[in-house]
Design a protein around this motif. Structure first.
Motif, PDB file in Angstrom:
ATOM      1  N   LEU A 166       6.218   3.542   8.088  1.00  0.00           N
ATOM      2  CA  LEU A 166       5.284   3.171   9.150  1.00  0.00           C
ATOM      3  C   LEU A 166       5.068   1.666   9.259  1.00  0.00           C
ATOM      4  CD1 LEU A 166       2.567   5.943   8.734  1.00  0.00           C
ATOM      5  CD2 LEU A 166       4.621   5.951  10.165  1.00  0.00           C
ATOM      6  N   HIS A 167       5.204   0.962   8.156  1.00  0.00           N
ATOM      7  CA  HIS A 167       4.997  -0.489   8.213  1.00  0.00           C
ATOM      8  C   HIS A 167       5.670  -1.133   7.013  1.00  0.00           C
ATOM      9  CE1 HIS A 167       2.655  -3.734  10.214  1.00  0.00           C
ATOM     10  NE2 HIS A 167       2.895  -4.343   9.066  1.00  0.00           N
ATOM     11  N   THR A 168       6.167  -2.335   7.209  1.00  0.00           N
ATOM     12  CA  THR A 168       6.757  -3.123   6.129  1.00  0.00           C
ATOM     13  C   THR A 168       6.257  -4.546   6.246  1.00  0.00           C
ATOM     14  OG1 THR A 168       8.701  -3.483   7.544  1.00  0.00           O
ATOM     15  CG2 THR A 168       8.850  -1.740   5.895  1.00  0.00           C
ATOM     16  N   THR A 169       5.978  -5.150   5.125  1.00  0.00           N
ATOM     17  CA  THR A 169       5.497  -6.526   5.132  1.00  0.00           C
ATOM     18  C   THR A 169       5.682  -7.124   3.754  1.00  0.00           C
ATOM     19  OG1 THR A 169       3.631  -7.954   5.743  1.00  0.00           O
ATOM     20  CG2 THR A 169       3.118  -5.950   4.530  1.00  0.00           C
ATOM     21  N   SER A 170       5.166  -8.319   3.542  1.00  0.00           N
ATOM     22  CA  SER A 170       5.254  -8.981   2.245  1.00  0.00           C
ATOM     23  C   SER A 170       3.994  -9.796   2.026  1.00  0.00           C
ATOM     24  CB  SER A 170       6.487  -9.891   2.189  1.00  0.00           C
ATOM     25  OG  SER A 170       6.396 -10.915   3.173  1.00  0.00           O
ATOM     26  N   PHE A 202       1.265   6.653   1.659  1.00  0.00           N
ATOM     27  CA  PHE A 202       1.558   5.996   0.389  1.00  0.00           C
ATOM     28  C   PHE A 202       2.033   4.570   0.642  1.00  0.00           C
ATOM     29  CE2 PHE A 202       2.672  10.516  -0.043  1.00  0.00           C
ATOM     30  CZ  PHE A 202       1.918  10.883  -1.154  1.00  0.00           C
ATOM     31  N   THR A 203       1.838   3.726  -0.360  1.00  0.00           N
ATOM     32  CA  THR A 203       2.380   2.369  -0.330  1.00  0.00           C
ATOM     33  C   THR A 203       3.191   2.127  -1.589  1.00  0.00           C
ATOM     34  OG1 THR A 203       0.567   1.500   1.013  1.00  0.00           O
ATOM     35  CG2 THR A 203       1.854  -0.093  -0.237  1.00  0.00           C
ATOM     36  N   TRP A 204       4.414   1.620  -1.406  1.00  0.00           N
ATOM     37  CA  TRP A 204       5.280   1.229  -2.512  1.00  0.00           C
ATOM     38  C   TRP A 204       5.629  -0.247  -2.387  1.00  0.00           C
ATOM     39  CZ3 TRP A 204       5.646   6.341  -0.943  1.00  0.00           C
ATOM     40  CH2 TRP A 204       5.659   7.309  -1.961  1.00  0.00           C
ATOM     41  N   CYS A 205       6.077  -0.825  -3.495  1.00  0.00           N
ATOM     42  CA  CYS A 205       6.568  -2.207  -3.465  1.00  0.00           C
ATOM     43  C   CYS A 205       7.942  -2.250  -4.111  1.00  0.00           C
ATOM     44  CB  CYS A 205       5.603  -3.155  -4.186  1.00  0.00           C
ATOM     45  SG  CYS A 205       5.508  -2.909  -5.980  1.00  0.00           S
ATOM     46  N   THR A 206       8.728  -3.240  -3.736  1.00  0.00           N
ATOM     47  CA  THR A 206      10.064  -3.385  -4.310  1.00  0.00           C
ATOM     48  C   THR A 206       9.958  -3.858  -5.751  1.00  0.00           C
ATOM     49  OG1 THR A 206      10.149  -5.618  -3.364  1.00  0.00           O
ATOM     50  CG2 THR A 206      11.192  -3.848  -2.111  1.00  0.00           C
ATOM     51  N   ASP A 207      10.849  -3.350  -6.594  1.00  0.00           N
ATOM     52  CA  ASP A 207      10.832  -3.700  -8.012  1.00  0.00           C
ATOM     53  C   ASP A 207      11.552  -5.031  -8.232  1.00  0.00           C
ATOM     54  OD1 ASP A 207      10.365  -3.493 -10.675  1.00  0.00           O
ATOM     55  OD2 ASP A 207      11.765  -1.850 -11.059  1.00  0.00           O
ATOM     56  N   ARG A 232      -3.101  -1.682   9.048  1.00  0.00           N
ATOM     57  CA  ARG A 232      -4.499  -1.632   8.619  1.00  0.00           C
ATOM     58  C   ARG A 232      -4.614  -1.119   7.186  1.00  0.00           C
ATOM     59  NH1 ARG A 232      -7.937   0.953  13.707  1.00  0.00           N
ATOM     60  NH2 ARG A 232      -7.647  -0.766  15.200  1.00  0.00           N
ATOM     61  N   ALA A 233      -3.821  -0.099   6.862  1.00  0.00           N
ATOM     62  CA  ALA A 233      -3.867   0.478   5.519  1.00  0.00           C
ATOM     63  C   ALA A 233      -3.448  -0.548   4.471  1.00  0.00           C
ATOM     64  CB  ALA A 233      -2.974   1.709   5.447  1.00  0.00           C
ATOM     65  N   LEU A 234      -2.421  -1.334   4.773  1.00  0.00           N
ATOM     66  CA  LEU A 234      -1.965  -2.354   3.836  1.00  0.00           C
ATOM     67  C   LEU A 234      -3.024  -3.440   3.652  1.00  0.00           C
ATOM     68  CD1 LEU A 234       1.781  -2.740   4.873  1.00  0.00           C
ATOM     69  CD2 LEU A 234       0.881  -1.708   2.793  1.00  0.00           C
ATOM     70  N   GLU A 235      -3.673  -3.825   4.742  1.00  0.00           N
ATOM     71  CA  GLU A 235      -4.714  -4.846   4.652  1.00  0.00           C
ATOM     72  C   GLU A 235      -5.908  -4.336   3.851  1.00  0.00           C
ATOM     73  OE1 GLU A 235      -5.504  -5.812   8.704  1.00  0.00           O
ATOM     74  OE2 GLU A 235      -3.996  -7.405   8.762  1.00  0.00           O
ATOM     75  N   GLY A 254      -4.085  -8.050 -13.805  1.00  0.00           N
ATOM     76  CA  GLY A 254      -4.414  -9.377 -13.285  1.00  0.00           C
ATOM     77  C   GLY A 254      -3.224  -9.998 -12.582  1.00  0.00           C
ATOM     78  N   THR A 255      -3.473 -10.819 -11.605  1.00  0.00           N
ATOM     79  CA  THR A 255      -2.424 -11.508 -10.864  1.00  0.00           C
ATOM     80  C   THR A 255      -2.985 -12.798 -10.320  1.00  0.00           C
ATOM     81  OG1 THR A 255      -0.912 -11.398  -9.002  1.00  0.00           O
ATOM     82  CG2 THR A 255      -2.998 -10.264  -8.746  1.00  0.00           C
ATOM     83  N   ASP A 256      -2.118 -13.724 -10.042  1.00  0.00           N
ATOM     84  CA  ASP A 256      -2.582 -15.012  -9.551  1.00  0.00           C
ATOM     85  C   ASP A 256      -2.853 -14.991  -8.061  1.00  0.00           C
ATOM     86  OD1 ASP A 256      -0.032 -14.697  -8.686  1.00  0.00           O
ATOM     87  OD2 ASP A 256       0.712 -16.651  -9.325  1.00  0.00           O
ATOM     88  N   SER A 257      -2.553 -13.876  -7.403  1.00  0.00           N
ATOM     89  CA  SER A 257      -2.808 -13.807  -5.965  1.00  0.00           C
ATOM     90  C   SER A 257      -3.030 -12.366  -5.556  1.00  0.00           C
ATOM     91  CB  SER A 257      -1.620 -14.394  -5.186  1.00  0.00           C
ATOM     92  OG  SER A 257      -1.800 -14.215  -3.815  1.00  0.00           O
ATOM     93  N   THR A 258      -4.140 -12.115  -4.901  1.00  0.00           N
ATOM     94  CA  THR A 258      -4.426 -10.776  -4.348  1.00  0.00           C
ATOM     95  C   THR A 258      -4.803 -10.906  -2.896  1.00  0.00           C
ATOM     96  OG1 THR A 258      -6.679 -10.998  -5.213  1.00  0.00           O
ATOM     97  CG2 THR A 258      -5.109  -9.728  -6.526  1.00  0.00           C
ATOM     98  N   LYS A 259      -4.158 -11.792  -2.208  1.00  0.00           N
ATOM     99  CA  LYS A 259      -4.446 -12.006  -0.799  1.00  0.00           C
ATOM    100  C   LYS A 259      -3.886 -10.881   0.043  1.00  0.00           C
ATOM    101  CE  LYS A 259      -4.408 -17.054  -1.287  1.00  0.00           C
ATOM    102  NZ  LYS A 259      -3.772 -18.311  -0.819  1.00  0.00           N
ATOM    103  N   ALA A 260      -4.449 -10.744   1.222  1.00  0.00           N
ATOM    104  CA  ALA A 260      -3.966  -9.714   2.137  1.00  0.00           C
ATOM    105  C   ALA A 260      -2.552 -10.008   2.549  1.00  0.00           C
ATOM    106  CB  ALA A 260      -4.886  -9.648   3.365  1.00  0.00           C
ATOM    107  N   PRO A 261      -1.771  -8.977   2.908  1.00  0.00           N
ATOM    108  CA  PRO A 261      -0.372  -9.171   3.302  1.00  0.00           C
ATOM    109  C   PRO A 261      -0.230 -10.074   4.503  1.00  0.00           C
ATOM    110  CG  PRO A 261      -0.817  -6.863   2.882  1.00  0.00           C
ATOM    111  CD  PRO A 261      -2.126  -7.580   2.881  1.00  0.00           C
ATOM    112  N   LYS A 262       0.851 -10.792   4.533  1.00  0.00           N
ATOM    113  CA  LYS A 262       1.184 -11.637   5.675  1.00  0.00           C
ATOM    114  C   LYS A 262       2.181 -10.910   6.552  1.00  0.00           C
ATOM    115  CE  LYS A 262       2.758 -14.839   3.088  1.00  0.00           C
ATOM    116  NZ  LYS A 262       3.418 -16.078   2.657  1.00  0.00           N
ATOM    117  N   ASN A 263       2.081 -11.094   7.864  1.00  0.00           N
ATOM    118  CA  ASN A 263       3.036 -10.477   8.784  1.00  0.00           C
ATOM    119  C   ASN A 263       4.089 -11.496   9.163  1.00  0.00           C
ATOM    120  OD1 ASN A 263       2.200  -7.793   9.108  1.00  0.00           O
ATOM    121  ND2 ASN A 263       0.439  -8.494  10.262  1.00  0.00           N
TER     122      ASN A 263
END
Length: 263
Positions: A166-170, A202-207, A232-235, A254-263
Motif C-alpha cells: 500500500l505504501h513505500t517510503t524511507s 503490517f509494516t516491514w523494513c529492509t534488512d 498515514r499509518a507509517l507516520e 534506542g536509535t539516533d533518529s525516530t523522525k517521521a518518514p520522508k516522502n
C-alpha cells in the motif's frame, strides 16, 4: 482483547489495574496515548472524510512524477519507469498476492469458529512474503498497524487472503519501509460471493539498511485512498515509536533518529 460475559456473551466490566510503580504508570499512560491515536485515526478515516488539501496536492505531485506510462520517446507502457528519485515505479495492482485455503476444525476456538490468532498468522505470512517479493531482499517486522475482525470465519469455509503493497517510503531510521495490507474474505462456494471478515495492516523494513529500489504507485482512486491510508499509518507508527522511545518504554531499541518518514 475484549471482556465478554461467558453466559450472556455481552460486554463485561474489566478489573482496573493497580499502578504501583513509576514504570506501571508510564506504560499505562502509553496505552492511553495509543488509544487516543487510534480514536483520532478512525474519526478522520478516508472512508468518512475526503483527503486533506495537502494530501490531494501530494497525490497530484505523485501523478505528475509517476502517472505517465512512458519515460520519453520510444518508451512503452511495458518498459520499466524510473522516477526522478531513481526508484522504479510499480503499480499497486501489480503487487497483489493471494492465498486461498479451506478452514479445518483443528483451528477452531471455543465458539466453533476459526481462531483469530491463526488468521493473524496466515495474514502475517502472506504479508511478509509480499514484502520480500517487492523488495527483493530479507525484511524485518516493524509493527502491526491495524487489525479488524468484522465477521467470524466458519469452519469448513473457503478463505481467500489477498495482500497489496500500500505504501513505500524511507526515513533516517529505516532506509526502506513497506506498508502491506492483507484482507481476508470468506467465499460462498455456491454463489462465489465474498464477505470481508478481517483486515490487517503490517509494516516491514529492509534488512541490513538496504535502500528501496522500487516505489508503489496507485492507479485508481480507490488505490490512491489506500496509498494515503498507508502513508498515514507509517507516520502514526513513527510518531508512536518516538513517544515510546522518549518515555523509555521497555522493549524499545534506542536509535539516533525516530523522525517521521520522508516522502
Amino acid at each position: 482483547m475484549v471482556c465478554r460475559d461467558a453466559k450472556t456473551h455481552k460486554a463485561a466490566p474489566v478489573n482496573p489495574l493497580k499502578l504501583s510503580t513509576p514504570e506501571d504508570k508510564q506504560l499505562f499512560a502509553l496505552g492511553e496515548t495509543h488509544k487516543d491515536h487510534r480514536r483520532v485515526r478512525t474519526s478522520v478515516s478516508l472512508d468518512r472524510l475526503p483527503p486533506t488539501s495537502l494530501e490531494a496536492e501530494e497525490l497530484h505531485s505523485l501523478f505528475l512524477q509517476y502517472g505517465n506510462f512512458g519515460t520519453g520517446v520510444g518508451k512503452s507502457e511495458n518498459e520499466p519507469f524510473v522516477g526522478p528519485d531513481g526508484l522504479r515505479r510499480v503499480w499497486m495492482g501489480d503487487t497483489r498476492l493471494e492465498k486461498c485455503m479451506m478452514m479445518f476444525p483443528q483451528e477452531r476456538n471455543v465458539h466453533q469458529k476459526v481462531f483469530g490468532g491463526y488468521l493473524m498468522r496466515l495474514a502475517y505470512e502472506l504479508g511478509f512474503a509480499n514484502a520480500e517479493l517487492f523488495t527483493g531482499c530479507h525484511v524485518l517486522f516493524v509493527s502491526l498497524d491495524c487489525i479488524s475482525f468484522a465477521k467470524p470465519v466458519p469452519i469448513g469455509s473457503i478463505l481467500r487472503l489477498s495482500s497489496h503493497i500500500l505504501h513505500t517510503t524511507s526515513s533516517e531510521q529505516f532506509p526502506g519501509l513497506i506498508h502491506v495490507g492483507v484482507q481476508a474474505n470468506v467465499v460462498d462456494v455456491a454463489t462465489g460471493k465474498e464477505q470481508t471478515t478481517n483486515d490487517f495492516r503490517f509494516t516491514w523494513c529492509t534488512d541490513h539498511n538496504i535502500p528501496l529500489t522500487r516505489k508503489v504507485v496507485p492507479k485508481t482512486y480507490k488505490e490512491a485512498m489506500q496509498w494515503l491510508e498507508g502513508r498515514r499509518a507509517l507516520e502514526l507508527g513513527a510518531e508512536i515509536r518516538t513517544i515510546r522511545y522518549a518515555a523509555g518504554a521497555p522493549g524499545i531499541r534506542g536509535t539516533d533518529s525516530t523522525k517521521a518518514p520522508k516522502n
